[in-house]
Scaffold this motif. Structure first.
Motif, PDB file in Angstrom:
ATOM      1  N   VAL A  23      -4.070 -25.804 -10.418  1.00  0.00           N
ATOM      2  CA  VAL A  23      -2.738 -26.113  -9.889  1.00  0.00           C
ATOM      3  C   VAL A  23      -2.245 -24.863  -9.168  1.00  0.00           C
ATOM      4  O   VAL A  23      -2.059 -23.807  -9.780  1.00  0.00           O
ATOM      5  N   VAL A  24      -2.061 -24.976  -7.849  1.00  0.00           N
ATOM      6  CA  VAL A  24      -1.707 -23.797  -7.042  1.00  0.00           C
ATOM      7  C   VAL A  24      -0.193 -23.748  -6.840  1.00  0.00           C
ATOM      8  O   VAL A  24       0.443 -24.753  -6.534  1.00  0.00           O
ATOM      9  N   THR A  25       0.356 -22.565  -7.010  1.00  0.00           N
ATOM     10  CA  THR A  25       1.795 -22.341  -6.849  1.00  0.00           C
ATOM     11  C   THR A  25       2.170 -22.344  -5.361  1.00  0.00           C
ATOM     12  O   THR A  25       1.426 -21.804  -4.543  1.00  0.00           O
ATOM     13  N   LYS A  26       3.339 -22.913  -5.059  1.00  0.00           N
ATOM     14  CA  LYS A  26       3.799 -22.911  -3.652  1.00  0.00           C
ATOM     15  C   LYS A  26       4.456 -21.571  -3.319  1.00  0.00           C
ATOM     16  O   LYS A  26       5.273 -21.065  -4.080  1.00  0.00           O
ATOM     17  N   GLU A  27       4.104 -21.028  -2.158  1.00  0.00           N
ATOM     18  CA  GLU A  27       4.623 -19.704  -1.793  1.00  0.00           C
ATOM     19  C   GLU A  27       4.874 -19.568  -0.300  1.00  0.00           C
ATOM     20  O   GLU A  27       4.313 -20.313   0.490  1.00  0.00           O
ATOM     21  N   THR A  28       5.704 -18.593   0.063  1.00  0.00           N
ATOM     22  CA  THR A  28       6.036 -18.381   1.466  1.00  0.00           C
ATOM     23  C   THR A  28       5.795 -16.911   1.841  1.00  0.00           C
ATOM     24  O   THR A  28       5.171 -16.171   1.090  1.00  0.00           O
ATOM     25  N   VAL A  29       6.293 -16.513   3.016  1.00  0.00           N
ATOM     26  CA  VAL A  29       6.225 -15.102   3.431  1.00  0.00           C
ATOM     27  C   VAL A  29       7.616 -14.696   3.915  1.00  0.00           C
ATOM     28  O   VAL A  29       8.425 -15.552   4.276  1.00  0.00           O
TER      29      VAL A  29
END
Ligand code: AHR
Length: 311
Positions: free
Chosen positions: A290-296
């Motif tokens: 399960v991959v965590t949602k992330e931004t920059v």
């Protein structure tokens, strides 16, 4: 937790009204960074909200302590074990003990390297390769037309940890097609602010012309900023800085122009962890990754995000 039939590993959940609370043994890496402190809080708050009894143990960045904690969870007979492995290797024997005891294991935040993926049920956390790739791609774009060599120093996270290994690898790969981008030094600062400062002091003493710092987390980046300022240089201008995480102080440094780019790593995974634990203890299937949602973040994004940032 009361389960019909055999052990917690394979049993069928009884009617929720009869069930005693789930007990989770959680072995945390330590308290090395602001990210980690937020992650611990997220796990503790989510456990309380979900009515899960949490047996929490802080390993202070030491693998032997984590192994000891996992053994104590097995001895207690917890329903599920979750842990964030400080390093990637060396877990098979203790995880086999958990499996023999019928206790399912969830990896959170960091992965392990093993030939037996049946030693854990799922891995919930960030894609560190993607994070390293985002950092390198941003730098490559920024220096796409560079005519002179660009000297990059890297402050790595904990030696042997998944985020240090993968952030290093993917960053190097992302900049590899640009012959002007050169990593001239790379040393571990152990994900701590003091470590970041000490490593940067050494870099500044040894290397006359540093153009870019890539720090594997904000804390080390912030420590390095102290060293850069103490050396009479201007962080973000004389030395461009990229870091990973996006904690409040990191975002503030980005707004102040001391950091140029932050790749987010999200520590708020407590709620997802509890949801997975409930399903696993109930004998349900869950995704193995399960991959965590992330931004920059560049400056404008940091300005927008800071007021609501919880950590
Ligand atoms: O494993 C996640 C990393 O560990 C975070 O980037 C860092 O801040 C932490 O200590």
């Amino acid at each position: 937790l009361a389960l019909a039939g055999c052990g917690a590993d394979t049993g069928t959940a009884v009617d929720a009204s009869d069930a005693s609370p789930i007990t989770m043994g959680f072995s945390q890496v330590g308290a090395e960074s602001e990210w980690r402190v937020a992650n611990t809080r997220s796990v503790q708050e989510a456990a309380a909200a979900a009515g899960i009894e949490l047996v929490f143990s802080d390993a202070q960045q030491d693998q032997d302590r984590q192994i000891e904690a996992i053994r104590s969870f097995i001895a207690k007979g917890v329903d599920v074990i979750a842990f964030s492995p400080v390093v990637e290797t060396g877990w098979d024997p203790v995880l086999r003990e958990a499996r023999r005891a019928g206790i399912p294991v969830i990896l959170t935040d960091r992965a392990i390297r093993t030939a037996d993926p049946g030693l854990y049920r799922t891995f919930l956390g960030s894609d560190f390769l993607e994070e390293g790739n985002k950092a390198g791609t941003w730098l490559d774009d920024r220096h796409i037309r560079a005519e002179e060599p660009v000297s990059i120093v890297e402050i790595q996270g904990t030696v042997g940890s998944a985020p240090a290994i993968e952030r290093q690898l993917a960053f190097a790969e992302a900049i590899s097609s640009n012959p002007q981008l050169k990593i001239v030094a790379s040393t571990s600062g152990d994900f701590t602010r003091a470590g970041g400062r000490a490593v940067m002091e050494d870099f500044l003493a040894d290397l006359p012309d540093i153009d870019v710092l890539y720090a594997h987390n904000d804390d080390m980046g912030l420590g390095a900023i102290e060293a850069i300022e103490a050396a009479g240089k201007v962080p973000g201008r004389d030395i461009e800085i990229i870091s990973v995480d996006g904690v409040r102080e990191g975002l503030q440094a980005l707004i102040d122009g001391k950091i140029n780019y932050i790749v987010e790593c999200n520590p708020l995974i407590g709620e997802q962890l509890m949801e997975l634990a409930v399903k696993i203890v109930a004998g349900e299937q869950v995704l193995s990754r399960v991959v965590t949602k992330e931004t920059v973040f560049e400056r404008s994004a940091a300005l927008a995000a800071l007021p609501d940032r919880r950590y």
